[in-house]
Design an enzyme around this catalytic site. Structure first.
Site, PDB file in Angstrom:
ATOM      1  CD  GLU A 269      51.690  44.979  34.231  1.00 34.81           C
ATOM      2  OE1 GLU A 269      52.752  45.041  34.882  1.00 34.81           O
ATOM      3  OE2 GLU A 269      50.565  45.104  34.740  1.00 34.81           O
ATOM      4  CG  HIS A 292      52.027  46.968  37.909  1.00 37.72           C
ATOM      5  ND1 HIS A 292      51.929  45.668  37.527  1.00 37.72           N
ATOM      6  CD2 HIS A 292      51.714  46.974  39.236  1.00 37.72           C
ATOM      7  CE1 HIS A 292      51.592  44.913  38.558  1.00 37.72           C
ATOM      8  NE2 HIS A 292      51.454  45.693  39.620  1.00 37.72           N
TER       9      HIS A 292
HETATM   10  P1  NAI Z   1      44.416  40.769  49.889  1.00 31.02           P
HETATM   11  O1  NAI Z   1      44.781  39.340  49.772  1.00 31.02           O
HETATM   12  O2  NAI Z   1      44.577  41.459  51.174  1.00 31.02           O
HETATM   13  O3  NAI Z   1      42.865  40.945  49.437  1.00 31.02           O
HETATM   14  C1  NAI Z   1      42.287  40.309  48.349  1.00 31.02           C
HETATM   15  C2  NAI Z   1      40.822  40.068  48.664  1.00 31.02           C
HETATM   16  O4  NAI Z   1      40.177  39.548  47.503  1.00 31.02           O
HETATM   17  C3  NAI Z   1      40.609  39.050  49.793  1.00 31.02           C
HETATM   18  O5  NAI Z   1      39.748  39.579  50.760  1.00 31.02           O
HETATM   19  C4  NAI Z   1      40.000  37.852  49.068  1.00 31.02           C
HETATM   20  O6  NAI Z   1      39.093  37.122  49.880  1.00 31.02           O
HETATM   21  C5  NAI Z   1      39.282  38.527  47.917  1.00 31.02           C
HETATM   22  N1  NAI Z   1      38.998  37.640  46.810  1.00 31.02           N
HETATM   23  C6  NAI Z   1      39.758  36.641  46.311  1.00 31.02           C
HETATM   24  N2  NAI Z   1      39.149  36.058  45.276  1.00 31.02           N
HETATM   25  C7  NAI Z   1      37.980  36.710  45.092  1.00 31.02           C
HETATM   26  C8  NAI Z   1      36.905  36.561  44.180  1.00 31.02           C
HETATM   27  N3  NAI Z   1      36.930  35.618  43.223  1.00 31.02           N
HETATM   28  N4  NAI Z   1      35.864  37.392  44.299  1.00 31.02           N
HETATM   29  C9  NAI Z   1      35.834  38.336  45.261  1.00 31.02           C
HETATM   30  N5  NAI Z   1      36.806  38.525  46.168  1.00 31.02           N
HETATM   31  C10 NAI Z   1      37.873  37.720  46.075  1.00 31.02           C
HETATM   32  O7  NAI Z   1      45.206  41.506  48.731  1.00 31.02           O
HETATM   33  P2  NAI Z   1      45.555  43.069  48.625  1.00 31.02           P
HETATM   34  O8  NAI Z   1      46.835  43.350  49.293  1.00 31.02           O
HETATM   35  O9  NAI Z   1      44.356  43.861  49.001  1.00 31.02           O
HETATM   36  O10 NAI Z   1      45.842  43.186  47.044  1.00 31.02           O
HETATM   37  C11 NAI Z   1      44.786  43.110  46.108  1.00 31.02           C
HETATM   38  C12 NAI Z   1      45.362  43.072  44.699  1.00 31.02           C
HETATM   39  O11 NAI Z   1      46.108  44.258  44.432  1.00 31.02           O
HETATM   40  C13 NAI Z   1      46.312  41.916  44.418  1.00 31.02           C
HETATM   41  O12 NAI Z   1      45.979  41.387  43.141  1.00 31.02           O
HETATM   42  C14 NAI Z   1      47.665  42.552  44.326  1.00 31.02           C
HETATM   43  O13 NAI Z   1      48.515  41.848  43.436  1.00 31.02           O
HETATM   44  C15 NAI Z   1      47.311  43.917  43.759  1.00 31.02           C
HETATM   45  N6  NAI Z   1      48.309  44.958  44.028  1.00 31.02           N
HETATM   46  C16 NAI Z   1      48.584  45.842  43.015  1.00 31.02           C
HETATM   47  C17 NAI Z   1      49.514  46.850  43.209  1.00 31.02           C
HETATM   48  C18 NAI Z   1      49.790  47.829  42.137  1.00 31.02           C
HETATM   49  O14 NAI Z   1      50.897  48.379  42.080  1.00 31.02           O
HETATM   50  N7  NAI Z   1      48.859  48.115  41.256  1.00 31.02           N
HETATM   51  C19 NAI Z   1      50.250  46.969  44.479  1.00 31.02           C
HETATM   52  C20 NAI Z   1      49.804  46.062  45.504  1.00 31.02           C
HETATM   53  C21 NAI Z   1      48.880  45.074  45.257  1.00 31.02           C
END
Ligand code: NAI
Length: 409
Positions: A269, A292
């Site tokens: 990015e 993003h």
């Molecule tokens: P979170 O930690 O609450 O949830 C992530 C989930 O993925 C967890 O339930 C975990 O068990 C699961 N997980 C981990 N490894 C896995 C795998 N190999 N296979 C299947 N499931 C798996 O995180 P949250 O807050 O829901 O964020 C998710 C993603 O979104 C993160 O990567 C974060 O960086 C990204 N994000 C992006 C934003 C954007 O502006 N586009 C803003 C906020 C978050």
């Protein structure tokens, strides 16, 4: 009447980079009034002068708190990153100086979930391509290739904070929700857990990714996985850029196997808004590209302001480090009848005994004590039945291995 080791009104707080005013409001409501706000990120020289004199600093992502910079922060006892990530701070250096770092990992959950739902609808209606055509003067009025999302299968990979919010919103719109997570999760509503990623990919009309960046999720969606998706399915990625192999996606868009995609995060990015953005997906009208911004809304900024300020106030008032990204996690309920001391030290044998001796040698009863250690440091909160003045602090600070000691009240 409780005495505070440092009067809250004297605790000096600097909030940089235009942090939302919700943070200031939270500090004021909790008795902290010595707050200075700055709209931008200071130069290194300005930061060095500022950080010398503040007890609490709040930054967003542009201010770099390096090990060098932190060495100058003689009075700093806690750092607030009013952001999701904390890469801008040298967390280890901060820890070794006894300074916990807090952030707001989940304040923008709803913002991401809303964008995902909107993109899902737009892609299923083929609106991105129609929009591009309309901008070029082409009138593409037709129902072909346009679908409602009601009754379609949405596959959510990663059923955490964002994935589960998406689940609720999608189900309210009549979608059938399937999800896959490596951790066992409680299904919300009628969502169905899939036993494997493969199962999820084969059943979903739309696949949306909400996993963190880990070795397991790197290139999680490549040629093989895209091949397992239904003919004409859509792919959404608002998680991390490394999760999808862009080249494989590009090929699948070109062949028509994937009808459309919405990508908010990229393997590479631009570092700033003035750097160019290049992606091979730019050639496709049926791909929504966003910079993003999944979590970037005014509401999220406001939530971040409150969430981080709350953690900073809680640490300052009670010593709780729950939610700190670089520190051992401790919380002890505030005890109005006791006097509270915090001691952060190098993790060396026998130190706790010496700390306790400072109190027991004075005949003071320790009412509650909670210690946590990691390989580098130990952090102990001690409540005592005493009404000591701050002279005891000298003794606590003299214990070899002490990094920092505070008397809270
Ligand atoms: P979170 O930690 O609450 O949830 C992530 C989930 O993925 C967890 O339930 C975990 O068990 C699961 N997980 C981990 N490894 C896995 C795998 N190999 N296979 C299947 N499931 C798996 O995180 P949250 O807050 O829901 O964020 C998710 C993603 O979104 C993160 O990567 C974060 O960086 C990204 N994000 C992006 C934003 C954007 O502006 N586009 C803003 C906020 C978050």
């Amino acid at each position: 009447m409780k005495r505070y080791s440092l009067d809250k009104r004297k605790i000096k707080i600097a909030l940089l980079e235009g942090i939302h005013k919700s943070a200031v409001e939270y500090f004021l409501a909790n008795g902290y009034s010595n707050i200075e706000t700055f709209s931008g990120s200071p130069s290194e020289k300005e930061l060095a002068a500022l950080i010398k004199n503040v007890n609490i600093i709040g930054i967003r992502s542009r201010t770099q708190l390096t090990a060098e910079m932190l060495k100058m922060a003689e009075k700093l006892f806690v750092i607030g990153c009013f952001s999701i990530g904390t890469n801008q701070v040298d967390g280890h250096a901060a820890k070794m100086l006894g300074i916990p770092v807090f952030n707001a990992p989940f304040s923008n959950t709803r913002s991401v979930a809303e964008l995902v739902i909107a993109e899902c609808i737009l892609l299923m209606r083929n609106i991105p391509a129609k929009n591009a055509a309309a901008h070029k003067g082409k009138w593409d009025k037709s129902a072909s290739n346009s679908y409602e999302i009601r009754g379609k299968n949405l596959g959510i990979v990663g059923y955490g904070h964002i994935g589960s919010q998406v689940s609720i919103l999608a189900e309210a719109l009549g979608m059938n929700v399937y999800y896959y997570d490596i951790v066992k999760k409680l299904s919300l509503g009628k969502a169905v857990a899939c036993n494997s990623l493969e199962e999820l990919l084969s059943v979903s009309h739309v696949v949306t990714l909400h996993v963190p960046e880990t070795p397991l999720t790197r290139n999680m969606i490549g040629e093989r996985e895209i091949g397992l998706m239904r003919q004409g399915a859509c792919l959404l990625n608002a998680s991390r850029g490394s999760v999808v192999n862009i080249n494989a996606l590009s090929k699948a868009i070109a062949s028509g196997h994937i009808r459309g995609a919405a990508i908010d995060v990229f393997p590479e990015e631009p570092a700033s808004n003035s750097d160019p953005f290049i992606s091979e997906l730019q050639q496709y009208d049926n791909v929504l590209l966003s910079p993003h911004v999944g979590g970037s809304t005014i509401e999220a900024q406001e939530n971040i302001g409150t969430e981080v300020a709350e953690k900073l106030v809680r640490y300052s008032d009670t010593g709780s480090t729950i939610g700190a990204t670089n520190f051992v996690q401790i919380s002890l309920q505030p005890n109005v009848n006791a006097q509270r001391f915090l001691h952060i030290h190098k993790n060396e044998p026998g130190l706790l005994k010496e700390i306790n001796y400072v109190f027991t040698s004075r005949g003071i009863n320790i009412a509650a004590e909670y210690l946590q250690t990691d390989p580098d440091i130990g952090y102990v909160i001690i409540d005592t039945d005493s009404d000591l003045d701050s002279s005891i602090m000298k003794e606590l600070k003299c214990i070899p291995g002490t990094i920092r000691a505070r008397m809270l009240y």
